[in-house]
Enzyme design. Structure first.
Site, PDB file in Angstrom:
ATOM      1  N   HIS A 176       8.079  -7.392  11.278  1.00 16.10           N
ATOM      2  CA  HIS A 176       7.227  -6.841  10.208  1.00 16.10           C
ATOM      3  C   HIS A 176       6.489  -7.960   9.474  1.00 16.10           C
ATOM      4  O   HIS A 176       6.535  -8.077   8.242  1.00 16.10           O
ATOM      5  CB  HIS A 176       8.076  -6.037   9.221  1.00 16.10           C
ATOM      6  CG  HIS A 176       7.262  -5.009   8.470  1.00 16.10           C
ATOM      7  ND1 HIS A 176       7.750  -3.768   8.146  1.00 16.10           N
ATOM      8  CD2 HIS A 176       5.997  -5.037   7.986  1.00 16.10           C
ATOM      9  CE1 HIS A 176       6.826  -3.086   7.495  1.00 16.10           C
ATOM     10  NE2 HIS A 176       5.736  -3.843   7.384  1.00 16.10           N
ATOM     11  N   ILE A 177       5.730  -8.741  10.252  1.00  8.92           N
ATOM     12  CA  ILE A 177       5.010  -9.881   9.672  1.00  8.92           C
ATOM     13  C   ILE A 177       3.500  -9.696   9.683  1.00  8.92           C
ATOM     14  O   ILE A 177       2.780 -10.529   9.125  1.00  8.92           O
ATOM     15  CB  ILE A 177       5.346 -11.187  10.419  1.00  8.92           C
ATOM     16  CG1 ILE A 177       4.978 -11.066  11.908  1.00  8.92           C
ATOM     17  CG2 ILE A 177       6.803 -11.555  10.234  1.00  8.92           C
ATOM     18  CD1 ILE A 177       5.043 -12.373  12.665  1.00  8.92           C
ATOM     19  N   ALA A 178       3.001  -8.613  10.276  1.00  9.28           N
ATOM     20  CA  ALA A 178       1.556  -8.480  10.442  1.00  9.28           C
ATOM     21  C   ALA A 178       0.811  -8.568   9.120  1.00  9.28           C
ATOM     22  O   ALA A 178      -0.304  -9.091   9.057  1.00  9.28           O
ATOM     23  CB  ALA A 178       1.224  -7.165  11.142  1.00  9.28           C
ATOM     24  N   TRP A 179       1.400  -8.070   8.052  1.00  6.08           N
ATOM     25  CA  TRP A 179       0.744  -8.015   6.743  1.00  6.08           C
ATOM     26  C   TRP A 179       0.764  -9.338   5.994  1.00  6.08           C
ATOM     27  O   TRP A 179       0.034  -9.518   5.022  1.00  6.08           O
ATOM     28  CB  TRP A 179       1.455  -6.986   5.862  1.00  6.08           C
ATOM     29  CG  TRP A 179       2.843  -7.424   5.464  1.00  6.08           C
ATOM     30  CD1 TRP A 179       3.981  -7.364   6.229  1.00  6.08           C
ATOM     31  CD2 TRP A 179       3.225  -8.037   4.225  1.00  6.08           C
ATOM     32  NE1 TRP A 179       5.050  -7.881   5.543  1.00  6.08           N
ATOM     33  CE2 TRP A 179       4.613  -8.303   4.313  1.00  6.08           C
ATOM     34  CE3 TRP A 179       2.533  -8.372   3.060  1.00  6.08           C
ATOM     35  CZ2 TRP A 179       5.329  -8.901   3.282  1.00  6.08           C
ATOM     36  CZ3 TRP A 179       3.248  -8.966   2.021  1.00  6.08           C
ATOM     37  CH2 TRP A 179       4.627  -9.220   2.138  1.00  6.08           C
ATOM     38  N   ARG A 208       3.704   1.702  11.104  1.00  7.26           N
ATOM     39  CA  ARG A 208       4.998   2.026  10.501  1.00  7.26           C
ATOM     40  C   ARG A 208       5.994   2.405  11.583  1.00  7.26           C
ATOM     41  O   ARG A 208       5.644   3.054  12.567  1.00  7.26           O
ATOM     42  CB  ARG A 208       4.861   3.206   9.518  1.00  7.26           C
ATOM     43  CG  ARG A 208       4.222   2.855   8.184  1.00  7.26           C
ATOM     44  CD  ARG A 208       5.136   1.977   7.338  1.00  7.26           C
ATOM     45  NE  ARG A 208       4.557   1.684   6.028  1.00  7.26           N
ATOM     46  CZ  ARG A 208       3.804   0.625   5.752  1.00  7.26           C
ATOM     47  NH1 ARG A 208       3.510  -0.229   6.730  1.00  7.26           N
ATOM     48  NH2 ARG A 208       3.342   0.415   4.536  1.00  7.26           N
ATOM     49  N   LEU A 237      -8.063  -0.338   8.317  1.00 10.19           N
ATOM     50  CA  LEU A 237      -7.478  -1.145   9.389  1.00 10.19           C
ATOM     51  C   LEU A 237      -8.030  -0.755  10.754  1.00 10.19           C
ATOM     52  O   LEU A 237      -8.411  -1.615  11.548  1.00 10.19           O
ATOM     53  CB  LEU A 237      -5.954  -1.005   9.378  1.00 10.19           C
ATOM     54  CG  LEU A 237      -5.213  -1.848   8.349  1.00 10.19           C
ATOM     55  CD1 LEU A 237      -3.758  -1.430   8.266  1.00 10.19           C
ATOM     56  CD2 LEU A 237      -5.325  -3.320   8.696  1.00 10.19           C
ATOM     57  N   THR A 265       0.834  -1.202   0.000  1.00  7.59           N
ATOM     58  CA  THR A 265       0.000   0.000   0.000  1.00  7.59           C
ATOM     59  C   THR A 265       0.867   1.250   0.000  1.00  7.59           C
ATOM     60  O   THR A 265       0.640   2.182  -0.758  1.00  7.59           O
ATOM     61  CB  THR A 265      -0.933   0.007   1.222  1.00  7.59           C
ATOM     62  OG1 THR A 265      -1.746  -1.174   1.201  1.00  7.59           O
ATOM     63  CG2 THR A 265      -1.828   1.234   1.215  1.00  7.59           C
ATOM     64  N   GLU A 271      14.586  -1.026   8.741  1.00  9.38           N
ATOM     65  CA  GLU A 271      14.336  -2.451   8.559  1.00  9.38           C
ATOM     66  C   GLU A 271      15.154  -2.971   7.388  1.00  9.38           C
ATOM     67  O   GLU A 271      15.233  -2.285   6.361  1.00  9.38           O
ATOM     68  CB  GLU A 271      12.841  -2.699   8.305  1.00  9.38           C
ATOM     69  CG  GLU A 271      11.971  -2.316   9.486  1.00  9.38           C
ATOM     70  CD  GLU A 271      10.484  -2.376   9.174  1.00  9.38           C
ATOM     71  OE1 GLU A 271       9.689  -2.371  10.129  1.00  9.38           O
ATOM     72  OE2 GLU A 271      10.111  -2.398   7.971  1.00  9.38           O
ATOM     73  N   THR A 299       1.510  -1.731  14.737  1.00  9.27           N
ATOM     74  CA  THR A 299       1.643  -2.580  13.547  1.00  9.27           C
ATOM     75  C   THR A 299       1.556  -1.721  12.288  1.00  9.27           C
ATOM     76  O   THR A 299       1.320  -2.236  11.197  1.00  9.27           O
ATOM     77  CB  THR A 299       0.534  -3.655  13.502  1.00  9.27           C
ATOM     78  OG1 THR A 299      -0.751  -3.004  13.555  1.00  9.27           O
ATOM     79  CG2 THR A 299       0.660  -4.628  14.660  1.00  9.27           C
ATOM     80  N   ASP A 319       5.676  -4.347  15.658  1.00  8.66           N
ATOM     81  CA  ASP A 319       5.941  -5.160  14.469  1.00  8.66           C
ATOM     82  C   ASP A 319       6.759  -4.409  13.434  1.00  8.66           C
ATOM     83  O   ASP A 319       7.160  -4.999  12.433  1.00  8.66           O
ATOM     84  CB  ASP A 319       4.607  -5.606  13.849  1.00  8.66           C
ATOM     85  CG  ASP A 319       4.790  -6.553  12.677  1.00  8.66           C
ATOM     86  OD1 ASP A 319       5.428  -7.608  12.867  1.00  8.66           O
ATOM     87  OD2 ASP A 319       4.311  -6.235  11.571  1.00  8.66           O
TER      88      ASP A 319
END
Length: 314
Positions: free
Chosen positions: A281-284, A231, A156, A72, A260, A229, A255
């Site tokens: 950074h796995i939430a997505w 940025r 969200l 996104t 990164e 979760t 997250d």
């Protein structure tokens, strides 16, 4: 049509057949800064998740007609330069909402129930040494009855509110900091002062950078849990690590980080307390989410090839 995917590893092995059906397709697991030009030459369509496409790079790729961002957020693409060079840019929104919402509540429920600590104790053999049938070493609290403040009320934030309501939480919507309070919103500072749980779902902009830092953390309840979760950069990481170490707030679930992949010098990476859960950074990235992402990108490309505008930013 020549289609090139610059960082296929970010799609976790998901089938790329939808791209292969649209034209001559090639992909690279990852693309370094030095490899961007070489990997992109000859492509009509570039697909990138996190590979940076800046003005200097785009100026050297005259064949490119469309950039598809496999996400996104589009901060890795110079949209102004793309427009000036006549390159269309499309992204995908909404594909990861179920995944992010689920991970948000994974963090909340683990922190409220100290589940991560109990799991570790079981792995270390502590349950076998218990004098009774269970262990009650750490607190276990419910979402029901808690005040949950949502910062960022897009798709969200709305989905998180729905799930929070189902748990029996009292949901409040934080107004943007230092903005007039709209109907149905709670003034920003009042929201963070009154919340038991604060969940961040706004984009990273100049306005939201360091939105939550030492001042805001000092206003929160000692029992408050902070979830990010969204940025990295929205929550000041040094200030958060200090607040956790000093028990200014109860816990945090994070997250995303400013830089990164994470670095060893990041204060949250080096933090050793039990009141932080840090995930990479796995939430997505549920399997279902990435399948939806690939499908939506392929539809963007198909629409472009037919002269239609779909999810176009440029």
């Amino acid at each position: 049509m020549n289609i090139t995917l610059l960082d296929s590893d970010t799609l976790a092995g998901t089938s790329l057949k939808p791209f292969q059906e649209l034209g001559k397709f090639k992909s690279y697991p990852l693309t370094s800064t030095e490899q961007v030009i070489t990997h992109s030459l000859g492509a009509d369509v570039l697909i990138t998740n996190k590979v940076v496409l800046n003005r200097e790079t785009l100026a050297q790729l005259p064949a490119v007609k469309l950039i598809c961002v496999a996400a996104t957020g589009t901060n890795n693409v110079d949209l102004i330069a793309a427009k000036e060079l006549g390159i269309a840019v499309a992204n995908v929104a909404g594909y990861s909402t179920p995944s992010v919402v689920q991970h948000t509540f994974v963090l909340i429920t683990n922190l409220l129930g100290n589940t991560h600590r109990y799991i570790n104790d079981c792995q270390q053999g502590q349950w076998q040494q218990s004098q009774m049938f269970c262990r009650l070493d750490y607190s276990f609290n419910e979402i029901a009855g808690k005040t949950l403040a949502i910062i960022g009320y897009g798709s969200l934030g709305k989905a998180v509110a729905t799930v929070a309501n189902a748990f029996g939480a009292h949901v409040i919507l934080a107004e943007r900091k230092n903005h007039p309070v709209r109907q149905g919103r709670t003034e920003f500072y009042q929201a963070i002062k009154s919340a038991d749980i604060i969940s961040v779902h706004c984009p990273l902009t100049d306005e939201s950078r360091d939105l939550i830092s030492a001042e805001e953390l000092s206003m929160m309840k000692p029992c408050a849990i902070l979830i990010n979760t969204a940025r990295g950069g929205i929550v000041n990481e040094t200030d958060l690590a200090h607040a956790l170490a000093e028990n200014q707030i109860a816990a945090a679930g994070v997250d995303v980080l400013t830089k990164e992949p994470a670095t060893d010098t990041n204060p949250l990476v080096s933090y050793q307390g039990h009141n932080l859960i840090l995930t990479p950074h796995i939430a997505w990235a549920s399997e279902e989410s990435i399948i939806r992402l690939v499908k939506q990108i392929s539809l963007n490309i198909s629409a472009f090839s037919q002269g239609e505008s779909r999810n176009r930013l440029v």
